[in-house]
Every structure is written in C-alpha cells, then in structure tokens.
Design an enzyme around this catalytic site. Structure first.
Site, PDB file in Angstrom:
ATOM      1  N   THR A   1       1.382  -8.483   1.453  1.00 32.28           N
ATOM      2  CA  THR A   1       2.039  -8.277   2.734  1.00 32.28           C
ATOM      3  C   THR A   1       1.677  -6.892   3.266  1.00 32.28           C
ATOM      4  OG1 THR A   1       3.892  -9.712   2.125  1.00 32.28           O
ATOM      5  CG2 THR A   1       4.301  -8.117   3.879  1.00 32.28           C
ATOM      6  N   GLY A   2       1.481  -6.792   4.588  1.00 28.21           N
ATOM      7  CA  GLY A   2       1.247  -5.472   5.182  1.00 28.21           C
ATOM      8  C   GLY A   2       0.047  -5.426   6.095  1.00 28.21           C
TER       9      GLY A   2
ATOM     10  N   ALA B   1      -0.427  -0.941  -0.554  1.00 31.49           N
ATOM     11  CA  ALA B   1       0.482   0.015  -1.197  1.00 31.49           C
ATOM     12  C   ALA B   1       0.851   1.090  -0.192  1.00 31.49           C
ATOM     13  CB  ALA B   1      -0.170   0.639  -2.424  1.00 31.49           C
ATOM     14  N   ASP B   2       1.995   1.700  -0.412  1.00 34.26           N
ATOM     15  CA  ASP B   2       2.417   2.826   0.429  1.00 34.26           C
ATOM     16  C   ASP B   2       1.900   4.146  -0.131  1.00 34.26           C
ATOM     17  OD1 ASP B   2       4.086   1.303   2.358  1.00 34.26           O
ATOM     18  OD2 ASP B   2       5.190   0.810   0.543  1.00 34.26           O
TER      19      ASP B   2
ATOM     20  N   GLU C   1       6.363  -9.244  -4.285  1.00 34.91           N
ATOM     21  CA  GLU C   1       5.053  -8.643  -4.559  1.00 34.91           C
ATOM     22  C   GLU C   1       4.893  -8.345  -6.050  1.00 34.91           C
ATOM     23  OE1 GLU C   1       4.291  -6.417  -0.260  1.00 34.91           O
ATOM     24  OE2 GLU C   1       5.235  -5.316  -1.894  1.00 34.91           O
TER      25      GLU C   1
END
Length: 222
Positions: free
Chosen positions: A25-26, A82-83, A102
């Site tokens: 996701t993202g 990833a952040d 996730e």
C-alpha cells in the site's frame, strides 16, 4: 514522483509467471501495481494478495486476479513501501494505516522487497512518528503505557474524527526521537495491553530498492 515511479517499476523484475504476490500500500507501490497490471494484461499469470482495501480496489481495476489466505499456503514475493529504512534494512511502516495487514503479508512471503525513494533512506529510525495499531477500548491507557516507554503518542485523526484501520482499530502515532534499538522497542510495544501491532519491521526486508546519489540501487540484507 520520478523516484517513486523508478523504484516502483523496478520491483516488477522480481515477479515471475505463476507467483503469488503480496501487493503493498502507498504512493510508491502504486507504480509497481500499475506496471504489474500492464504485464497481466499482456499475459503474465500471477495472483495477488492485497494489504489494504485501497490496494484491493486498485488491483481489481487493473485486472489483477486476487486470492485470500484461505486459498494459499505461502506468498512468493511481497512488494511494499516504507516510511523509513535504515542501513540494516529495518523499517518504519504504517503511514497509510495498513501496518498490520502489511506485516502479516510480509511475514508470509518467501521474499519481502521494499521500494523507497531517497528521502525514506535514513541513518537512524525515528524522525517519522511510529504508527501503532491499537484496539479502541481503553486506548487512553495504552497511550499512557507508550509514554512510559518514552514515546509521545497522538491519536491519528482524519477529517476531524479518529482514523480507523481496515481492521476497525485506532492508530496512535508516537515519536520516540531516535530509535537506536528497534528490536527491543518492537517487542516492548507489542507486550502492552491494547496494542495489536506496531510499524517497526525488524529483520523482515530481504532487499530495498532505492535511489542513492541519483542512481537506482538494490540493497540486500546482510
């Protein structure tokens, strides 16, 4: 956006015919899924397991066949964003609110590959507030326990109301300054009553595709 597209589309090279693929996701993974959809239209035969309702909707729109855990034993490759990513390939994830699904999908995958633009690659985790998924009941006490671990927790809101995950839980975003021992913090948080899971992914990523000095690189976990 150019970096996100570059690293996202690079990940498609890891997908082979017949694979079960974890779909992250993202914003960066969006480019991976879009490219994967093109290849499916051209005849690539794969099945996807989405990490969120948002990703599920996108995959359906692109014609990517989906399966559930009831139908499979294992995922071949999971691709997710990833952040933050540090040099040991430990991650902070959950900015989009899908950290639990996730993590379940990353754990179920033989190979877990992260796509991240250069801004996400950091020496030490912790600048990005750590997302923690918690049950709604008694979340105020859970926040108190997080403070006792050195965090500064805040309940995530969206449009003025508490944000709900796809699992019906709250997200608490907590800054911890520098996270020098992510293994210890991940375990300590998950022992707190009310915590479902947290966004520290320690020792899970097998490789990270990112940009270093304007060049596309793949870093492999040692």
């Amino acid at each position: 956006m150019i970096e996100k597209k570059e690293v996202g589309e690079k990940a498609v090279e890891y997908i082979k015919d017949g694979m079960i693929v974890g779909l992250g996701t993202g914003s960066t993974v969006y480019y991976f899924i879009s490219k994967l959809g093109e290849l499916v239209q051209q005849g690539l035969s794969i099945k996807g397991v989405p990490t969120s309702k948002q990703t599920e909707k996108l995959a359906i729109e692109l014609g990517i066949p989906l399966v559930s855990f009831r139908e499979i034993e294992q995922i071949d490759v999971a691709i997710d964003g990833a952040d933050e990513v540090n040099p040991e390939l430990h991650l902070i994830k959950g900015g989009g609110g899908a950290l639990l699904r996730e993590k379940i999908i990353a754990k179920a995958a033989k190979t877990f590959i992260v796509v991240a633009d250069s801004k996400k690659y950091v020496e030490t985790l912790g600048t990005f507030p750590l997302p923690i998924e918690v049950v709604q009941f008694g979340y105020e006490m859970t926040m108190k326990y997080i403070r006792e671990l050195g965090g500064n927790p805040k309940l995530r809101h969206k449009k003025g109301i508490p944000f709900l995950t796809d699992n019906g839980n709250y997200i608490i975003d907590s800054s911890f300054q520098e996270i020098n021992r992510p293994e210890e913090l991940e375990k300590s948080l998950n022992l707190l009553p009310g915590v479902v899971d947290n966004g520290l992914f320690v020792g899970m990523a097998d490789a990270v595709i990112t940009i270093v000095d304007n060049k596309l690189v793949t870093k492999v976990r040692r």
